[in-house]
Scaffold this active site. Structure first.
Site, PDB file in Angstrom:
ATOM      1  N   HIS A  37       0.827  -1.208   0.000  1.00 43.73           N
ATOM      2  CA  HIS A  37       0.000   0.000   0.000  1.00 43.73           C
ATOM      3  C   HIS A  37       0.858   1.255   0.000  1.00 43.73           C
ATOM      4  O   HIS A  37       2.074   1.215   0.240  1.00 43.73           O
ATOM      5  CB  HIS A  37      -0.918   0.021   1.231  1.00 43.73           C
ATOM      6  CG  HIS A  37      -0.169   0.179   2.518  1.00 43.73           C
ATOM      7  ND1 HIS A  37       0.600  -0.814   3.060  1.00 43.73           N
ATOM      8  CD2 HIS A  37      -0.043   1.245   3.361  1.00 43.73           C
ATOM      9  CE1 HIS A  37       1.146  -0.402   4.185  1.00 43.73           C
ATOM     10  NE2 HIS A  37       0.782   0.849   4.378  1.00 43.73           N
ATOM     11  N   ASP A  62       0.591   4.875   2.059  1.00 41.57           N
ATOM     12  CA  ASP A  62      -0.159   5.304   3.242  1.00 41.57           C
ATOM     13  C   ASP A  62      -1.247   6.323   2.904  1.00 41.57           C
ATOM     14  O   ASP A  62      -1.006   7.309   2.195  1.00 41.57           O
ATOM     15  CB  ASP A  62       0.788   5.911   4.288  1.00 41.57           C
ATOM     16  CG  ASP A  62       1.572   4.820   5.008  1.00 41.57           C
ATOM     17  OD1 ASP A  62       1.057   3.706   5.157  1.00 41.57           O
ATOM     18  OD2 ASP A  62       2.720   5.102   5.417  1.00 41.57           O
ATOM     19  N   HIS A  75       4.658   0.121   0.087  1.00 41.54           N
ATOM     20  CA  HIS A  75       5.467  -0.629   1.052  1.00 41.54           C
ATOM     21  C   HIS A  75       4.655  -1.765   1.663  1.00 41.54           C
ATOM     22  O   HIS A  75       3.412  -1.804   1.560  1.00 41.54           O
ATOM     23  CB  HIS A  75       6.057   0.279   2.126  1.00 41.54           C
ATOM     24  CG  HIS A  75       5.036   1.017   2.942  1.00 41.54           C
ATOM     25  ND1 HIS A  75       4.346   2.109   2.475  1.00 41.54           N
ATOM     26  CD2 HIS A  75       4.582   0.802   4.200  1.00 41.54           C
ATOM     27  CE1 HIS A  75       3.524   2.548   3.394  1.00 41.54           C
ATOM     28  NE2 HIS A  75       3.636   1.765   4.463  1.00 41.54           N
ATOM     29  N   ARG A 133       5.199   5.782  14.030  1.00 39.68           N
ATOM     30  CA  ARG A 133       5.026   6.365  12.686  1.00 39.68           C
ATOM     31  C   ARG A 133       4.412   7.754  12.743  1.00 39.68           C
ATOM     32  O   ARG A 133       3.410   7.958  13.427  1.00 39.68           O
ATOM     33  CB  ARG A 133       4.137   5.463  11.818  1.00 39.68           C
ATOM     34  CG  ARG A 133       4.189   5.860  10.338  1.00 39.68           C
ATOM     35  CD  ARG A 133       3.304   4.970   9.486  1.00 39.68           C
ATOM     36  NE  ARG A 133       1.985   5.560   9.324  1.00 39.68           N
ATOM     37  CZ  ARG A 133       0.948   4.934   8.758  1.00 39.68           C
ATOM     38  NH1 ARG A 133       1.083   3.690   8.321  1.00 39.68           N
ATOM     39  NH2 ARG A 133      -0.207   5.543   8.632  1.00 39.68           N
TER      40      ARG A 133
HETATM   41  C1  SIN Z   1       3.253   0.627   7.767  1.00 40.87           C
HETATM   42  O1  SIN Z   1       2.632   0.145   6.817  1.00 40.87           O
HETATM   43  O2  SIN Z   1       3.250   1.840   7.979  1.00 40.87           O
HETATM   44  C2  SIN Z   1       4.045  -0.287   8.679  1.00 40.87           C
HETATM   45  C3  SIN Z   1       5.244  -0.863   8.036  1.00 40.87           C
HETATM   46  C4  SIN Z   1       5.983  -1.781   8.954  1.00 40.87           C
HETATM   47  O3  SIN Z   1       5.532  -2.087  10.059  1.00 40.87           O
HETATM   48  O4  SIN Z   1       7.056  -2.269   8.572  1.00 40.87           O
END
Ligand code: SIN
Length: 294
Positions: A115, A117, A270, A285
């Site tokens: 995805h 974000d 990612h 995050r």
């Molecule tokens: C996310 O998608 O923001 C998390 C990525 C992760 O936990 O590696």
């Protein structure tokens, strides 16, 4: 005199070291606990645009310092799942598989599907910063796929199929897919649902700062391509995803203590690769708001 003004914003000596033949670069020697002067900030900004994901090594920063640094890039977005926001710092989403007293302390299955974000918002995210707090001894990697390269190398039949098209993105598309014994996904309240009404974005977007084109559909939030029959749309989205996450387009980040990773959601998708559930993983995050895709 306030304490903050005693902290110097003098230039720092640091290196930007591109990863060989893959997207990404590491930034070594920069201390993010100190405010960056304008020239250093400009170098970091340029590295982020050039490499799409930058890894700041050996950081020791507080939640407020992460927030302050993130804010230099834009307005911060507050995640809809308020349950998982850091106490007194709602700008920080806790990403974690840790369960305490039967309750998840963070979003445990964040990133389970490829995805970008907040692609489900009118103003999806410009970029996200993820700062390691507690890392597992095994697994827990994060993968990044270069969506500019994916567009540049997209087979002609797929290019033709998506030309001029838009797609629908929905936060709830796969909200509960694949959840297991731990219910990481609390039932959304009407107020939360009102914050995540589905949106339509172009399938191919133009990066607002570099002008490069990138594919902007993902397996987590994109439900269908507008104007195509459901099965055709599904097939095209599956093919695009398979093409985009091929090895040649992907950087795999193996986390080290002190890493803070900053990626560009306009250029990349990612995925969190996961780790054995008994190993603790926790990261913080921040998510920076971007422009409406065009
Ligand atoms: C996310 O998608 O923001 C998390 C990525 C992760 O936990 O590696």
């Amino acid at each position: 005199m306030p304490a903050a003004s005693l902290v110097s914003s003098a230039a720092q000596a640091f290196d930007v070291r591109p990863f060989t033949d893959k997207v990404g670069a590491e930034i070594v020697g920069l201390d993010l606990s100190r405010p960056l002067d304008d020239a250093d900030f400009a170098r970091v900004h340029q590295a982020h645009l050039d490499h799409h994901v930058v890894v700041f090594r050996e950081q020791r920063i507080t939640p407020q310092q992460q927030i302050d640094f993130s804010r230099r890039f834009g307005v911060l977005q507050i995640h809809v799942l308020k349950q998982f926001l850091l106490a007194n710092h709602p700008e920080i989403l806790i990403v974690s598989n840790i369960v305490e007293d039967g309750q998840p302390i963070g979003l445990g299955d964040a990133g389970k599907f490829w995805h970008s974000d907040l692609s489900y918002k009118e103003l999806p995210s410009l970029g996200s910063m993820l700062y390691a707090q507690e890392l597992p001894s095994e697994g827990g990697d994060t993968l990044f796929a270069d969506m500019h390269l994916a567009w540049d190398t997209l087979p002609a039949h797929l290019r033709k199929a998506i030309e001029g098209r838009s797609a629908v993105h929905s936060y709830t598309a796969r909200y509960r897919d694949g959840h297991n014994a731990v219910n990481w996904r609390p039932t959304l309240t009407p107020e939360q649902l009102a914050q995540v009404v589905e949106v339509v974005h172009p399938v191919v977007r133009t990066h607002p700062e570099t002008g490069r084109k990138a594919l902007f559909v993902n397996e987590n939030f994109t439900t269908h391509i507008v104007g195509l029959p459901e099965d055709e749309s599904r097939q095209i989205l599956n093919e695009i995803n398979a093409h985009s996450v091929g090895n040649d387009h992907v950087y795999r980040h193996r986390w080290q203590d002190g890493d803070m990773v900053f990626w560009d959601n306009r250029s990349l998708m990612h995925l969190a690769a996961g780790c054995p559930p008994e190993l603790r993983r926790r990261l913080h995050r921040t998510t920076i708001q971007g422009d409406a895709p065009f």
